[in-house]
Each structure stands twice: as C-alpha cells, then as structure tokens.
Design an enzyme around this catalytic site. Structure first.
Site, PDB file in Angstrom:
ATOM      1  N   GLU A 174      49.785  33.604  77.891  1.00 55.29           N
ATOM      2  CA  GLU A 174      50.099  32.512  76.947  1.00 55.29           C
ATOM      3  C   GLU A 174      50.028  31.108  77.686  1.00 55.29           C
ATOM      4  O   GLU A 174      50.483  30.766  78.677  1.00 55.29           O
ATOM      5  CB  GLU A 174      51.348  32.609  76.259  1.00 55.29           C
ATOM      6  CG  GLU A 174      51.327  33.934  75.474  1.00 55.29           C
ATOM      7  CD  GLU A 174      50.452  34.245  74.432  1.00 55.29           C
ATOM      8  OE1 GLU A 174      49.557  33.467  73.899  1.00 55.29           O
ATOM      9  OE2 GLU A 174      50.341  35.483  74.093  1.00 55.29           O
ATOM     10  N   ASP A 216      48.144  39.733  80.435  1.00 53.94           N
ATOM     11  CA  ASP A 216      47.948  38.847  79.326  1.00 53.94           C
ATOM     12  C   ASP A 216      48.618  37.491  79.568  1.00 53.94           C
ATOM     13  O   ASP A 216      49.618  37.563  80.554  1.00 53.94           O
ATOM     14  CB  ASP A 216      48.443  39.219  77.763  1.00 53.94           C
ATOM     15  CG  ASP A 216      48.092  38.258  76.893  1.00 53.94           C
ATOM     16  OD1 ASP A 216      46.647  37.990  76.479  1.00 53.94           O
ATOM     17  OD2 ASP A 216      48.918  37.813  76.040  1.00 53.94           O
ATOM     18  N   ASP A 258      51.650  41.955  74.466  1.00 60.30           N
ATOM     19  CA  ASP A 258      50.171  42.113  74.199  1.00 60.30           C
ATOM     20  C   ASP A 258      49.807  42.990  75.319  1.00 60.30           C
ATOM     21  O   ASP A 258      48.622  43.811  75.070  1.00 60.30           O
ATOM     22  CB  ASP A 258      49.448  40.916  74.227  1.00 60.30           C
ATOM     23  CG  ASP A 258      49.727  40.100  72.795  1.00 60.30           C
ATOM     24  OD1 ASP A 258      50.414  40.449  72.005  1.00 60.30           O
ATOM     25  OD2 ASP A 258      49.126  39.061  72.662  1.00 60.30           O
ATOM     26  N   HIS A 311      52.095  36.343  69.163  1.00 58.10           N
ATOM     27  CA  HIS A 311      51.600  36.594  70.430  1.00 58.10           C
ATOM     28  C   HIS A 311      52.517  36.838  71.371  1.00 58.10           C
ATOM     29  O   HIS A 311      53.481  35.590  71.651  1.00 58.10           O
ATOM     30  CB  HIS A 311      50.520  35.883  70.633  1.00 58.10           C
ATOM     31  CG  HIS A 311      49.176  36.380  70.004  1.00 58.10           C
ATOM     32  ND1 HIS A 311      48.067  37.004  70.322  1.00 58.10           N
ATOM     33  CD2 HIS A 311      48.882  35.691  68.712  1.00 58.10           C
ATOM     34  CE1 HIS A 311      47.381  37.012  69.422  1.00 58.10           C
ATOM     35  NE2 HIS A 311      47.765  36.319  68.431  1.00 58.10           N
TER      36      HIS A 311
END
Length: 244
Positions: free
Chosen positions: A9, A7, A162, A157
């Site tokens: 960001e 994952d 995640d 998040h």
C-alpha cells in the site's frame, strides 16, 4: 520452489511524484503450500498520504507516524524476498515502488540492494488473468468471485490480507489446488484428496499399490453372463458391414 505472494500500500499512485510505501505484506509458499511464514510491516513514508488513497486502504498519517522508515526495515524485507519468485497482482506497480525505495537507499550509499528483478523472479497474476480470461474484469475482487474464494472480510485494502487472498487466487488459477485433505481409511489404507477447481470439489481416491481388492465372478455368474451375451447376439443379427 519458493514463492512469495506480495502486496503493498502506498501514499499515492506514482513514485516519480514522490509517493512512498506505507505497508508491505507477504506470505511464503513452498511447492504450492503456504508455510505460515509472513512478512508484514507498516512504514512511515515521511510525507503526506493523499486523502483519496486513505479512503482505499484506511492507513492515515497518524497511523504510521511512529512506524519505522523504509531504511530501517529494508534489510529484513530483502532477506525475506531475495531469491524467491514474487507473485504480485499488477506487479509493475508494487515492484516500481519497491525499486524506487531501494534506489533512494543506493543513492545515499546506505544499502546496495535491488533492483528486485535482478534478485527475484516476478510473476504478474494480472497478466496471467487477462490471458486466461480475456475481455473480463480481472481485479482481485473479480477473481475471488470467479473462483468462489471468500473475501467478505476484505472491506478495505490491506497488504497482508490482499497477499493471503492472492495466494488462494493464484492456486485456483494454476491448477485449481486450494485445499488438500488427507483422510486415513483403516481398512483399505487409502487417502482422499479434495481439490477445489473454480468452485467445484473433486474427490480423488488414492490407494496403496497391492491393497486394491479384486473380486472374481463365480461359475454361476460367468454362465449367466455368457447366456446373456448369446441372447444379445441373436437379438442383433447385423454384421459389422451391414451396420456401417
């Protein structure tokens, strides 16, 4: 099979608008077992992070101001993922950002890496969830609720958090196995597997060949059984043809 659940960001929605990675989180799984190896890195994006995005992941400009830029971590990150199957929720988003960062390095002639799909398999769990649960919400939070996976600690998040949650979701969606427990039994030398399937625990007993005890009926038990069968045939005199 080596799989990396991954994952990211970012500073915004679209890398074509100049947005960059600010965090990468990934966990390693081999043959459906988490190995404990992880990759986690905050990244200085060398640009402003949009306020509405900060509200989602909580990563501020100040938090990543002293973190390395992507060029400084790219090689270690690439070594971690190369050759694996990447499991990503909404893969085009994350892969798009990673490929954009790699393309910038390639254009500078500093590090000829990527694109991701040339060196890794990519499995999109969002596509998988939509096929498995058409017409339903298939966000990571919705899937956690559907498969009874605890994500109460997920307030904002975060890439590594995640990725860890997605690993549980992926295992639940692809066969139900999220936990495996072996318990020794000294008398039968058996083991017990616990499989969690969409919130329902199933205990499966495994026995060593030749260790299963066979108990045969005594002569009195056989006689009683035959007498009961004879009485039942008298009480039900119909032939097969009549019953049909």
């Amino acid at each position: 099979m080596r799989q990396i659940i991954l994952d990211t960001e970012t500073t915004g929605i679209d890398p074509r608008d100049g947005h960059r990675l600010v965090e990468i989180g990934a966990v390693e799984m081999i043959n459906r077992r988490l190995t404990g190896r992880t990759y986690h890195q905050y990244i200085n994006p060398q640009r402003h992070i949009d306020a509405e995005v900060v509200a989602v992941h909580g990563i501020t400009n100040e938090k990543v101001a002293n973190e390395p830029v992507f060029a400084d971590v790219a090689e270690a990150f690439w070594e971690f993922i190369q050759g694996a199957e990447l499991i990503i929720h909404n893969a085009p988003f994350d892969v798009g950002f990673i490929d954009h960062e790699l393309a910038q390095l390639n254009s500078q002639g500093t590090m000829p890496l990527g694109p991701v799909a040339d060196y890794c398999g990519v499995l999109d769990t969002l596509v998988m969830a939509r096929q498995k649960h058409p017409g339903q919400r298939n966000s990571l939070d919705a899937l956690c609720k559907r498969y009874a996976i605890d994500n109460g600690h997920r307030v904002l998040h975060g890439a590594l958090l995640d990725a860890e949650i997605l690993a549980e979701v992926y295992l639940a969606m692809t066969g139900g196995q999220t936990a495996l427990t072996l318990e020794a039994n000294s008398e039968s030398q058996s083991s017990s597997q616990q499989v969690v399937d969409e919130g329902m625990a199933i205990n499966r007993l495994q026995l060593e060949p030749g260790r299963l005890r066979v108990i045969r009926p005594s002569a009195d038990e056989q006689a009683a059984h035959q007498a009961k069968c004879a009485a039942a045939s008298i009480a039900w005199p119909y032939t097969a043809g009549e019953h049909a």
